[in-house]
Design an enzyme around this catalytic site. Sequence first.
Site, PDB file in Angstrom:
ATOM      1  N   ASP A 171       8.594   4.715  -9.872  1.00 37.42           N
ATOM      2  CA  ASP A 171       8.372   5.235  -8.585  1.00 37.42           C
ATOM      3  C   ASP A 171       6.706   6.587  -9.088  1.00 37.42           C
ATOM      4  O   ASP A 171       7.090   7.467  -9.546  1.00 37.42           O
ATOM      5  CB  ASP A 171       9.557   6.214  -8.075  1.00 37.42           C
ATOM      6  CG  ASP A 171       8.721   6.770  -6.941  1.00 37.42           C
ATOM      7  OD1 ASP A 171       7.957   5.570  -6.207  1.00 37.42           O
ATOM      8  OD2 ASP A 171       9.662   7.079  -5.735  1.00 37.42           O
ATOM      9  N   HIS A 172       6.236   6.234  -8.632  1.00 35.58           N
ATOM     10  CA  HIS A 172       4.598   7.656  -8.186  1.00 35.58           C
ATOM     11  C   HIS A 172       4.246   7.892 -10.050  1.00 35.58           C
ATOM     12  O   HIS A 172       3.945   8.952 -10.502  1.00 35.58           O
ATOM     13  CB  HIS A 172       5.366   8.861  -7.678  1.00 35.58           C
ATOM     14  CG  HIS A 172       5.478   8.882  -6.283  1.00 35.58           C
ATOM     15  ND1 HIS A 172       6.262   8.544  -5.049  1.00 35.58           N
ATOM     16  CD2 HIS A 172       4.431   8.712  -5.366  1.00 35.58           C
ATOM     17  CE1 HIS A 172       6.507   8.689  -4.250  1.00 35.58           C
ATOM     18  NE2 HIS A 172       4.953   8.883  -4.126  1.00 35.58           N
TER      19      HIS A 172
ATOM     20  N   HIS B 194      -0.021   0.313  -4.749  1.00 36.74           N
ATOM     21  CA  HIS B 194       0.966  -0.268  -3.781  1.00 36.74           C
ATOM     22  C   HIS B 194       2.652   0.170  -3.798  1.00 36.74           C
ATOM     23  O   HIS B 194       2.978   1.494  -4.227  1.00 36.74           O
ATOM     24  CB  HIS B 194       1.125  -1.904  -4.227  1.00 36.74           C
ATOM     25  CG  HIS B 194       0.187  -2.796  -4.645  1.00 36.74           C
ATOM     26  ND1 HIS B 194      -0.844  -2.834  -4.035  1.00 36.74           N
ATOM     27  CD2 HIS B 194      -0.468  -2.629  -5.825  1.00 36.74           C
ATOM     28  CE1 HIS B 194      -1.690  -3.749  -4.498  1.00 36.74           C
ATOM     29  NE2 HIS B 194      -1.371  -3.490  -5.500  1.00 36.74           N
TER      30      HIS B 194
ATOM     31  N   GLU C  83       4.264  -6.503  -3.119  1.00 36.84           N
ATOM     32  CA  GLU C  83       3.067  -6.630  -3.545  1.00 36.84           C
ATOM     33  C   GLU C  83       2.439  -5.544  -2.178  1.00 36.84           C
ATOM     34  O   GLU C  83       1.820  -4.789  -1.932  1.00 36.84           O
ATOM     35  CB  GLU C  83       2.358  -7.015  -4.454  1.00 36.84           C
ATOM     36  CG  GLU C  83       1.196  -6.258  -4.539  1.00 36.84           C
ATOM     37  CD  GLU C  83      -0.308  -6.868  -5.378  1.00 36.84           C
ATOM     38  OE1 GLU C  83       0.279  -6.685  -6.884  1.00 36.84           O
ATOM     39  OE2 GLU C  83      -0.624  -8.068  -4.842  1.00 36.84           O
TER      40      GLU C  83
ATOM     41  N   CYS D 109      -9.861  -5.303  -8.067  1.00 45.24           N
ATOM     42  CA  CYS D 109      -8.758  -5.061  -8.807  1.00 45.24           C
ATOM     43  C   CYS D 109      -8.572  -4.532 -10.223  1.00 45.24           C
ATOM     44  O   CYS D 109      -7.402  -3.391 -11.000  1.00 45.24           O
ATOM     45  CB  CYS D 109      -7.203  -6.183  -8.286  1.00 45.24           C
ATOM     46  SG  CYS D 109      -6.875  -6.012  -6.686  1.00 45.24           S
TER      47      CYS D 109
ATOM     48  N   HIS E 112      -5.674   1.540  -7.686  1.00 51.65           N
ATOM     49  CA  HIS E 112      -5.489   1.593  -6.916  1.00 51.65           C
ATOM     50  C   HIS E 112      -4.089   0.959  -7.061  1.00 51.65           C
ATOM     51  O   HIS E 112      -3.239   1.643  -7.541  1.00 51.65           O
ATOM     52  CB  HIS E 112      -5.775  -0.154  -6.381  1.00 51.65           C
ATOM     53  CG  HIS E 112      -5.295  -1.305  -6.627  1.00 51.65           C
ATOM     54  ND1 HIS E 112      -6.137  -1.736  -7.112  1.00 51.65           N
ATOM     55  CD2 HIS E 112      -4.158  -2.035  -6.751  1.00 51.65           C
ATOM     56  CE1 HIS E 112      -5.861  -2.706  -8.233  1.00 51.65           C
ATOM     57  NE2 HIS E 112      -4.452  -3.265  -7.530  1.00 51.65           N
TER      58      HIS E 112
ATOM     59  N   HIS F 217      -2.083   0.829 -10.054  1.00 55.02           N
ATOM     60  CA  HIS F 217      -2.185   0.579 -11.786  1.00 55.02           C
ATOM     61  C   HIS F 217      -3.779  -0.364 -11.752  1.00 55.02           C
ATOM     62  O   HIS F 217      -4.400   0.078 -10.938  1.00 55.02           O
ATOM     63  CB  HIS F 217      -1.032  -0.904 -12.107  1.00 55.02           C
ATOM     64  CG  HIS F 217      -1.823  -2.221 -10.901  1.00 55.02           C
ATOM     65  ND1 HIS F 217      -1.225  -2.882 -11.676  1.00 55.02           N
ATOM     66  CD2 HIS F 217      -1.513  -1.574  -9.235  1.00 55.02           C
ATOM     67  CE1 HIS F 217      -1.445  -3.877 -10.476  1.00 55.02           C
ATOM     68  NE2 HIS F 217      -1.867  -2.726  -9.206  1.00 55.02           N
TER      69      HIS F 217
END
Length: 135
Positions: A80-81, A42, A124, A36, A40, A17
């Site tokens: 996810d992903h 997480h 995070e 940010c 990037h 995100h």
Amino acid sequence: MSRTVILTRREVFSSSHRLYSDKLSLEENKKIYGKCINSHGHNYVLEVSIKGAVKEDIGMFMNITELKEILKEKVMDKLDHKNLENDVPELKGIVTTTENLSIFIWDQLFPSLKDFLYEVKILETENNFVVYRGE
């Protein structure tokens, strides 16, 4: 006499995100979100806690497998992903802070777990996390 317990399931998901608000100028975004504002990712750790009375006949109030399946369908398959801004339609136009993500996850789970949902916690990073309890 039944006793109340809190049951927690942990999942890990990877998402990318950027933190950027369309309501702010580029300079304001840079000032608030710093680096940010760039894309990037997480490896988020999600902990969902449910609360309920243990049923004497089965020794639990919800089978953990049922919770795992709900989390997969309502959260993991969506996040996810994925790129949170581009791949999750419900997050379009929302700044995908961990705070907003925790509220989003609560809202996804509440229809299925409304009688039991107690807490959504998202880490995070190892040192930064948010807890949301539906308030």
